[in-house]
Design a protein around this motif. Structure first.
Motif, PDB file in Angstrom:
ATOM      1  N   GLU A  52       8.082   7.704   6.821  1.00  0.00           N
ATOM      2  CA  GLU A  52       6.830   7.347   6.151  1.00  0.00           C
ATOM      3  C   GLU A  52       5.689   7.372   7.158  1.00  0.00           C
ATOM      4  N   VAL A  53       4.513   7.733   6.651  1.00  0.00           N
ATOM      5  CA  VAL A  53       3.287   7.692   7.450  1.00  0.00           C
ATOM      6  C   VAL A  53       2.254   6.930   6.636  1.00  0.00           C
TER       7      VAL A  53
ATOM      8  N   MET B 115       0.843  -1.191   0.000  1.00  0.00           N
ATOM      9  CA  MET B 115       0.000   0.000   0.000  1.00  0.00           C
ATOM     10  C   MET B 115       0.883   1.247   0.000  1.00  0.00           C
ATOM     11  N   THR B 116       0.520   2.228  -0.816  1.00  0.00           N
ATOM     12  CA  THR B 116       1.274   3.469  -0.891  1.00  0.00           C
ATOM     13  C   THR B 116       1.156   4.240   0.416  1.00  0.00           C
ATOM     14  N   PRO B 117       2.270   4.666   1.018  1.00  0.00           N
ATOM     15  CA  PRO B 117       2.165   5.478   2.241  1.00  0.00           C
ATOM     16  C   PRO B 117       1.443   6.790   1.949  1.00  0.00           C
TER      17      PRO B 117
ATOM     18  N   VAL C  47       2.910  12.743  -1.201  1.00  0.00           N
ATOM     19  CA  VAL C  47       1.659  12.582  -0.460  1.00  0.00           C
ATOM     20  C   VAL C  47       0.731  11.729  -1.309  1.00  0.00           C
ATOM     21  N   ASP C  48       0.362  10.585  -0.760  1.00  0.00           N
ATOM     22  CA  ASP C  48      -0.504   9.642  -1.466  1.00  0.00           C
ATOM     23  C   ASP C  48       0.088   9.271  -2.825  1.00  0.00           C
ATOM     24  N   GLY C  49       1.410   9.119  -2.851  1.00  0.00           N
ATOM     25  CA  GLY C  49       2.096   8.708  -4.067  1.00  0.00           C
ATOM     26  C   GLY C  49       2.410   9.809  -5.053  1.00  0.00           C
ATOM     27  N   GLU C  50       1.970  11.036  -4.768  1.00  0.00           N
ATOM     28  CA  GLU C  50       2.177  12.159  -5.684  1.00  0.00           C
ATOM     29  C   GLU C  50       3.337  13.020  -5.188  1.00  0.00           C
ATOM     30  N   LEU C  51       4.298  13.289  -6.067  1.00  0.00           N
ATOM     31  CA  LEU C  51       5.430  14.141  -5.729  1.00  0.00           C
ATOM     32  C   LEU C  51       4.930  15.556  -5.472  1.00  0.00           C
ATOM     33  N   MET C  52       5.262  16.100  -4.305  1.00  0.00           N
ATOM     34  CA  MET C  52       4.725  17.400  -3.900  1.00  0.00           C
ATOM     35  C   MET C  52       5.624  18.542  -4.371  1.00  0.00           C
ATOM     36  N   GLY C  53       4.993  19.495  -5.064  1.00  0.00           N
ATOM     37  CA  GLY C  53       5.664  20.739  -5.406  1.00  0.00           C
ATOM     38  C   GLY C  53       6.530  20.697  -6.652  1.00  0.00           C
TER      39      GLY C  53
END
Length: 253
Positions: A26-27, A1-3, A63-69
């Motif tokens: 990781e969270v 599962m993706t963190p 966040v949820d597998g998406e690279l932020m920024g």
């Protein structure tokens, strides 16, 4: 599962001062991470990097597998536009030390503002959900009160309701009780306990060790811009392995 949150060697400097020196953690979904440590250790900066309120200098934050920024092309990162960054933040709620409420708007108006402006919800839909959220944080009877008519604890609970109104998948709390009188701290922590019990993924910068011990799945102790140790609250707070952690806890517990 993706963190829900994944940090890889995150670095951040302000001028010549290195605030984060390669933070990785990781969270998972539904988990609560509490960040503890002395002032200036990088906790709040790391929190603000998660939703790109601060730009990182090196590393990756997802966040949820998406690279932020940023977007990655080959080996290089390119910062995304402010509009794209704002879209990413829509799914991340943030509660600050100071409540940042609109003083000229009622509690209800503070909560409905973002869903109407950002998500295009009708006033009726936004109002119905806002009333539910104010009930949830114990302020159902204060919908028409202005911030100046509310205690600090009540204002912070309005701020939590406002963040929840965007239906976030992640909540970030930056020392949400530090600006409150001691007798008002409990009412805010109670709302946060309820959120955790309901499965909300949360990253919390806090000095409330009792809350961290009771609610967190993981506690990470930061000092000097690095994670000194992390693990279950019973281990980090009850049986710390590093001298720096022991020294810090001996002064506040």
């Amino acid at each position: 599962m993706t963190p829900m949150v994944k940090a890889e060697q995150v670095c951040k400097s302000f001028g010549s001062i290195e605030v984060l020196k390669g933070v990785s953690m990781e969270v998972d979904r539904g988990e609560v991470l509490c960040l503890v440590g002395p002032s200036g250790s990088g906790k709040s900066t790391f929190l603000r990097c998660i939703n790109h309120l601060e730009k990182i200098d090196a590393g990756r934050l997802y966040v949820d597998g998406e690279l932020m920024g940023y977007r990655q092309k080959g080996d290089k990162l390119y910062e995304i536009s402010p509009k794209q960054a704002a879209r990413q933040r829509r799914d991340i709620g943030m509660v600050f030390q100071h409540f940042n409420l609109f003083l000229h708007r009622t509690a209800l108006e503070n909560v409905i503002e973002a869903p109407m402006l950002v998500k295009g919800e009708s006033r009726a839909t936004a109002t119905e959900r806002a009333r539910e959220l104010l009930d949830k944080v114990g302020l159902g009877g204060k919908a028409d009160a202005y911030p100046a008519q509310l205690s600090g604890g009540q204002q912070q609970r309005v701020a939590i309701a406002r963040a929840l109104a965007m239906e976030p998948k992640l909540m970030l709390f930056d020392e949400p009780t530090s600006a409150l009188d001691p007798e008002l701290v409990g009412e805010v922590l109670a709302v946060m306990r309820d959120l955790a019990a309901g499965g909300m993924t949360m990253v919390v910068v806090t000095h409330e060790m009792g809350f961290a011990r009771e609610v967190a799945d993981t506690v990470a102790f930061l000092d000097g811009g690095v994670v000194v140790e992390s693990g279950a609250p019973a281990e980090v707070l009850g049986n710390p392995q590093h001298r720096r952690t022991r020294d810090f806890l001996s002064k506040i517990l």
